[in-house]
Design a protein around this motif. Structure first.
Motif, PDB file in Angstrom:
ATOM      1  N   LEU A 437       0.468  -1.356  -0.028  1.00 17.85           N
ATOM      2  CA  LEU A 437      -0.661   0.210   0.030  1.00 17.85           C
ATOM      3  C   LEU A 437       0.190   1.188  -0.406  1.00 17.85           C
ATOM      4  O   LEU A 437       1.186   2.053   1.128  1.00 17.85           O
ATOM      5  CB  LEU A 437      -0.795   0.341   1.013  1.00 17.85           C
ATOM      6  CG  LEU A 437      -1.901   1.153   1.508  1.00 17.85           C
ATOM      7  CD1 LEU A 437      -2.745   0.958  -0.219  1.00 17.85           C
ATOM      8  CD2 LEU A 437      -3.004   0.626   2.975  1.00 17.85           C
ATOM      9  N   THR A 438       0.965   1.868  -0.974  1.00 24.13           N
ATOM     10  CA  THR A 438       1.750   2.995  -1.738  1.00 24.13           C
ATOM     11  C   THR A 438       0.234   4.423  -1.479  1.00 24.13           C
ATOM     12  O   THR A 438       0.001   4.507  -2.638  1.00 24.13           O
ATOM     13  CB  THR A 438       2.133   3.090  -2.006  1.00 24.13           C
ATOM     14  OG1 THR A 438       1.695   2.945  -3.614  1.00 24.13           O
ATOM     15  CG2 THR A 438       3.911   1.973  -2.328  1.00 24.13           C
ATOM     16  N   LEU A 439       0.463   5.248  -0.491  1.00 24.78           N
ATOM     17  CA  LEU A 439      -0.328   6.362  -0.788  1.00 24.78           C
ATOM     18  C   LEU A 439       0.503   7.284   0.374  1.00 24.78           C
ATOM     19  O   LEU A 439       0.772   8.734   0.620  1.00 24.78           O
ATOM     20  CB  LEU A 439      -0.962   5.958   0.538  1.00 24.78           C
ATOM     21  CG  LEU A 439      -1.898   5.259   0.858  1.00 24.78           C
ATOM     22  CD1 LEU A 439      -3.016   4.829   1.817  1.00 24.78           C
ATOM     23  CD2 LEU A 439      -3.045   5.280  -0.657  1.00 24.78           C
ATOM     24  N   PRO A 440       1.399   8.234  -0.984  1.00 27.27           N
ATOM     25  CA  PRO A 440       2.122   9.177  -1.361  1.00 27.27           C
ATOM     26  C   PRO A 440       2.170  10.860  -0.833  1.00 27.27           C
ATOM     27  O   PRO A 440       2.115  11.690  -0.464  1.00 27.27           O
ATOM     28  CB  PRO A 440       3.314   9.069  -2.397  1.00 27.27           C
ATOM     29  CG  PRO A 440       2.042   8.831  -3.134  1.00 27.27           C
ATOM     30  CD  PRO A 440       1.187   7.739  -2.306  1.00 27.27           C
ATOM     31  N   ASP A 441       0.500  11.159  -1.049  1.00 24.76           N
ATOM     32  CA  ASP A 441       0.048  12.145  -1.704  1.00 24.76           C
ATOM     33  C   ASP A 441      -1.054  12.571  -0.524  1.00 24.76           C
ATOM     34  O   ASP A 441      -1.634  13.327   0.265  1.00 24.76           O
ATOM     35  CB  ASP A 441      -0.786  12.670  -2.734  1.00 24.76           C
ATOM     36  CG  ASP A 441      -0.188  12.382  -3.959  1.00 24.76           C
ATOM     37  OD1 ASP A 441       1.038  12.740  -3.511  1.00 24.76           O
ATOM     38  OD2 ASP A 441      -0.582  12.103  -5.287  1.00 24.76           O
ATOM     39  N   GLY A 462     -13.055   6.484  -3.280  1.00 30.94           N
ATOM     40  CA  GLY A 462     -12.221   7.219  -3.879  1.00 30.94           C
ATOM     41  C   GLY A 462     -10.496   6.542  -4.060  1.00 30.94           C
ATOM     42  O   GLY A 462     -10.205   5.669  -3.756  1.00 30.94           O
ATOM     43  N   PRO A 463     -10.009   7.262  -4.115  1.00 31.76           N
ATOM     44  CA  PRO A 463      -8.314   6.875  -5.318  1.00 31.76           C
ATOM     45  C   PRO A 463      -7.944   5.713  -3.817  1.00 31.76           C
ATOM     46  O   PRO A 463      -6.677   4.800  -3.789  1.00 31.76           O
ATOM     47  CB  PRO A 463      -7.693   7.615  -5.421  1.00 31.76           C
ATOM     48  CG  PRO A 463      -8.713   8.900  -5.862  1.00 31.76           C
ATOM     49  CD  PRO A 463      -9.522   8.654  -4.867  1.00 31.76           C
ATOM     50  N   VAL A 464      -8.148   6.298  -2.871  1.00 35.07           N
ATOM     51  CA  VAL A 464      -7.190   5.401  -1.396  1.00 35.07           C
ATOM     52  C   VAL A 464      -8.156   3.990  -1.326  1.00 35.07           C
ATOM     53  O   VAL A 464      -6.823   2.957  -1.599  1.00 35.07           O
ATOM     54  CB  VAL A 464      -7.477   6.363  -0.138  1.00 35.07           C
ATOM     55  CG1 VAL A 464      -6.875   5.463   1.421  1.00 35.07           C
ATOM     56  CG2 VAL A 464      -7.334   7.545  -0.161  1.00 35.07           C
ATOM     57  N   ASP A 466      -9.456   2.381  -3.808  1.00 34.43           N
ATOM     58  CA  ASP A 466      -8.651   0.985  -5.016  1.00 34.43           C
ATOM     59  C   ASP A 466      -6.884   1.239  -4.908  1.00 34.43           C
ATOM     60  O   ASP A 466      -7.048   0.210  -4.977  1.00 34.43           O
ATOM     61  CB  ASP A 466      -8.252   2.544  -6.517  1.00 34.43           C
ATOM     62  CG  ASP A 466      -9.829   3.013  -6.776  1.00 34.43           C
ATOM     63  OD1 ASP A 466     -10.641   2.170  -6.415  1.00 34.43           O
ATOM     64  OD2 ASP A 466      -9.860   3.758  -7.364  1.00 34.43           O
ATOM     65  N   HIS A 467      -6.270   1.985  -3.741  1.00 36.01           N
ATOM     66  CA  HIS A 467      -4.732   1.189  -4.112  1.00 36.01           C
ATOM     67  C   HIS A 467      -4.898   0.051  -3.066  1.00 36.01           C
ATOM     68  O   HIS A 467      -4.149  -0.664  -3.046  1.00 36.01           O
ATOM     69  CB  HIS A 467      -3.532   2.823  -3.575  1.00 36.01           C
ATOM     70  CG  HIS A 467      -3.384   3.625  -4.359  1.00 36.01           C
ATOM     71  ND1 HIS A 467      -2.159   3.203  -4.961  1.00 36.01           N
ATOM     72  CD2 HIS A 467      -4.136   4.938  -4.793  1.00 36.01           C
ATOM     73  CE1 HIS A 467      -2.489   4.242  -5.685  1.00 36.01           C
ATOM     74  NE2 HIS A 467      -2.867   5.325  -5.702  1.00 36.01           N
ATOM     75  N   ALA A 468      -5.522   0.454  -1.314  1.00 39.91           N
ATOM     76  CA  ALA A 468      -5.998  -0.122  -0.458  1.00 39.91           C
ATOM     77  C   ALA A 468      -6.353  -1.636  -1.653  1.00 39.91           C
ATOM     78  O   ALA A 468      -6.445  -3.251  -0.525  1.00 39.91           O
ATOM     79  CB  ALA A 468      -6.535   0.422   0.380  1.00 39.91           C
ATOM     80  N   ARG A 469      -7.533  -2.142  -2.513  1.00 41.52           N
ATOM     81  CA  ARG A 469      -7.566  -2.988  -2.996  1.00 41.52           C
ATOM     82  C   ARG A 469      -6.901  -4.193  -3.375  1.00 41.52           C
ATOM     83  O   ARG A 469      -6.622  -4.763  -3.331  1.00 41.52           O
ATOM     84  CB  ARG A 469      -8.886  -3.001  -3.543  1.00 41.52           C
ATOM     85  CG  ARG A 469     -10.566  -2.800  -2.572  1.00 41.52           C
ATOM     86  CD  ARG A 469     -11.691  -1.594  -3.919  1.00 41.52           C
ATOM     87  NE  ARG A 469     -12.717  -1.782  -3.083  1.00 41.52           N
ATOM     88  CZ  ARG A 469     -14.319  -1.684  -3.960  1.00 41.52           C
ATOM     89  NH1 ARG A 469     -13.675  -0.384  -5.150  1.00 41.52           N
ATOM     90  NH2 ARG A 469     -15.125  -1.540  -2.324  1.00 41.52           N
ATOM     91  N   THR A 470      -6.060  -2.766  -4.448  1.00 39.97           N
ATOM     92  CA  THR A 470      -4.914  -3.410  -4.775  1.00 39.97           C
ATOM     93  C   THR A 470      -3.889  -4.415  -4.255  1.00 39.97           C
ATOM     94  O   THR A 470      -3.890  -5.202  -3.936  1.00 39.97           O
ATOM     95  CB  THR A 470      -4.370  -2.385  -6.285  1.00 39.97           C
ATOM     96  OG1 THR A 470      -5.195  -2.120  -7.255  1.00 39.97           O
ATOM     97  CG2 THR A 470      -3.252  -3.045  -6.822  1.00 39.97           C
ATOM     98  N   ALA A 471      -3.311  -3.237  -3.219  1.00 39.04           N
ATOM     99  CA  ALA A 471      -2.663  -4.257  -1.850  1.00 39.04           C
ATOM    100  C   ALA A 471      -3.569  -5.320  -1.326  1.00 39.04           C
ATOM    101  O   ALA A 471      -2.528  -6.243  -0.950  1.00 39.04           O
ATOM    102  CB  ALA A 471      -2.056  -2.965  -0.616  1.00 39.04           C
ATOM    103  N   PHE A 472      -4.378  -5.264  -0.639  1.00 39.46           N
ATOM    104  CA  PHE A 472      -5.141  -6.227  -0.596  1.00 39.46           C
ATOM    105  C   PHE A 472      -4.812  -7.445  -1.173  1.00 39.46           C
ATOM    106  O   PHE A 472      -5.085  -8.879  -0.513  1.00 39.46           O
ATOM    107  CB  PHE A 472      -7.112  -5.930   0.560  1.00 39.46           C
ATOM    108  CG  PHE A 472      -7.615  -7.088   0.841  1.00 39.46           C
ATOM    109  CD1 PHE A 472      -7.016  -6.862   2.869  1.00 39.46           C
ATOM    110  CD2 PHE A 472      -7.461  -8.203   0.453  1.00 39.46           C
ATOM    111  CE1 PHE A 472      -7.954  -7.826   3.427  1.00 39.46           C
ATOM    112  CE2 PHE A 472      -8.370  -8.839   1.654  1.00 39.46           C
ATOM    113  CZ  PHE A 472      -8.124  -8.949   3.236  1.00 39.46           C
TER     114      PHE A 472
END
Length: 505
Positions: A437-441, A462-464, A466-472
């Motif tokens: 999980l990468t959330l730089p912004d 939102g985008p958070v 989407d990133h979290a689902r990919t990481a999960f």
């Protein structure tokens, strides 16, 4: 030692003619009690997203909410089984179901994750009294020629109850809050108590040796420290001094338990029993099967609801293909064993289940459901074939005077395997999720909240999300590969331990 005879054993000829009906009633009631405590291991999995939202539990606390029950359950099984043997299995069933029902009622009033963890541990105390008494009652009630069939039913219920519990809980969550899952526990425990009072005979072995209190303390402490270290590993780091030191201490205490059991004149569990190849194969297989099975359920319910966006009911219904093959597989397994020898269907089932988990490790958020259903069919069929011979191997490897030991060992292997599976696969999932999980912004505080659990990230959307689902999904794939490797290890162990032709006789 002489077991107290039940009314079934001293019945008149007329009553003897009704013995099959009485056996059926005893089997049905003990299986209801079994289903009540086994379903509690899995039924709350479907409620994890709702619990996370309402109580703000992080991923480690979610693991503990599930594992507090399993860990106490496993740690107390042997001493609780010994108490049931000494004072009566019927009494143990009634006491355990009462504690379980009362604890479930208390859980309905909790509002914090820590309180829920504590109450789940209390439920584990009740379950530890119930589960060994169910199988011991069956093996002491049924004649030997009917015992394998009864045990296969027991094994099918033990496996299917996890799926059925998820399905019923999903239905309840469609209309009510996660507290309705505990209301279900109260109702089932009440029905089981009524059945035990009405139809289950008492059986006991009052000439039991003194209870091994030190052994009970050592095994409970060792398991507790080990599982705690595994669950907290993603937080501290897998190679941190806290994780390695805690795991090492837990293993050291468990080694001390084995050493004490070899010395004491009245061991809680005699390690020498594992010299029997069938007993060792059955114990290892059951532990590793439930390691993979309950670890799989823990991660799957979160995947279905938080990654795919299914409702609690849809997620629960999605599990039906596995139940559709698990139960028939459990009934077919003894027939195949009688024709082909116990080793072949047993090993084949483990390999088939490993294949199912391996295939599941390739799914992502866009995998169509028909593919998931096909994989669940494979997994259920494999577990259905592998569970009954493992249970039967444990009970049949021991003489009648040690059936209680076999029952307790079978139950311990299930619960310990399940607890470790949730801890290990859940920790692999958590570590993978956080590392991918990468959330730089995102502000640091919000990023930390998103990393605590997918449920917290889902609340941000939102985008958070989407990133979290990919990481999960990445963490889930790693966890399920670990589960598949565990089942392959079980297949190799069974094949090696039963490699002699005499082992299949």
């Amino acid at each position: 030692m002489h077991a107290v005879q039940s009314p079934l054993a001293t019945a008149s000829p007329a009553a003897g003619a009704a013995a099959p009906a009485r056996h059926t009633a005893v089997l049905a009631i003990t299986c209801l009690a079994l289903a009540t405590v086994v379903a509690a291991m899995s039924s709350l999995n479907v409620a994890l997203p709702a619990i996370a939202r309402e109580t703000h539990a992080d991923q480690s606390q979610l693991s503990w909410i599930i594992d507090a029950y399993s860990l106490v359950f496993a740690a107390l099984l042997l001493p609780a089984g010994a108490l049931g043997d000494r004072f009566g299995r019927r009494r143990a069933l009634l006491a355990g179901l009462t504690v379980f029902g009362a604890g479930s009622a208390l859980a309905m009033t909790t509002t914090s994750p820590d309180a829920l963890i504590a109450v789940r541990a209390l439920l584990g105390v009740g379950a530890a009294l119930v589960m060994p008494a169910t199988l011991a009652t069956i093996t002491s009630t049924f004649p030997r020629e009917r015992r394998a069939g009864a045990v296969s039913v027991w094994a099918a219920v033990a496996g299917a109850s996890a799926v059925v519990g998820v399905l019923i809980s999903g239905s309840l969550l469609q209309e009510w809050s996660w507290r309705s899952v505990f209301l279900l526990n109260v109702v089932l425990a009440g029905l089981a108590v009524a059945g035990v009072v009405a139809r289950v005979p008492e059986s006991a072995e009052p000439q039991q040796p003194p209870l091994d209190v030190l052994g009970a303390l050592l095994v409970a402490t060792g398991l507790g420290v080990l599982v705690y270290s595994i669950i907290e590993a993603p937080q501290h780091g897998w190679t941190s001094p806290a994780t390695l030191g805690g795991a090492g201490l837990g293993l050291l205490v468990l080694i001390g338990f084995v050493a004490w059991e070899l010395r004491t004149g009245h061991p809680l569990l005699d390690p020498r029993l594992f010299r029997n190849r069938r007993f060792a194969a059955g114990t290892a297989s059951i532990a590793l099967q439930f390691f993979a099975f309950f670890g799989f359920l823990f991660v799957l319910m979160q995947y279905l609801q938080l990654v795919r966006g299914d409702s609690a009911l849809t997620a629960a219904v999605s599990m039906l293909p596995m139940a559709a093959t698990l139960v028939p597989g459990s009934r077919l397994s003894p027939l195949l064993g009688a024709r082909l020898g116990v080793r072949r269907p047993w090993v084949a089932g483990l390999v088939l289940a490993a294949t199912g988990l391996g295939l599941f490790s390739r799914v992502d958020g866009d995998t169509p459901y028909w593919q998931l259903a096909g994989i669940l069919v494979v997994l259920g069929a494999g577990l259905g074939l592998a569970m009954p011979p493992a249970t039967t191997a444990i009970t049949d490897a021991l003489p009648a005077t040690q059936q209680a030991v076999g029952s307790a060992m079978n139950d311990l292997a299930r619960e310990l395997g399940g607890a470790l599976g949730i801890a290990v696969l859940g920790s692999i999932l958590t570590a993978g999720y956080r590392s991918h999980l990468t959330l730089p912004d995102l502000p640091a505080q919000a990023a930390d909240a998103a990393r605590s659990s997918l449920g917290a990230a889902a609340a941000m959307g939102g985008p958070v999300l989407d990133h979290a689902r990919t990481a999960f999904v990445a963490g889930l794939q790693e966890a399920l590969l670990g589960g598949a490797a565990t089942l392959l290890l079980a297949a190799v162990a069974v094949a090696l331990l039963l490699r002699r032709r005499s082992s299949e006789r």
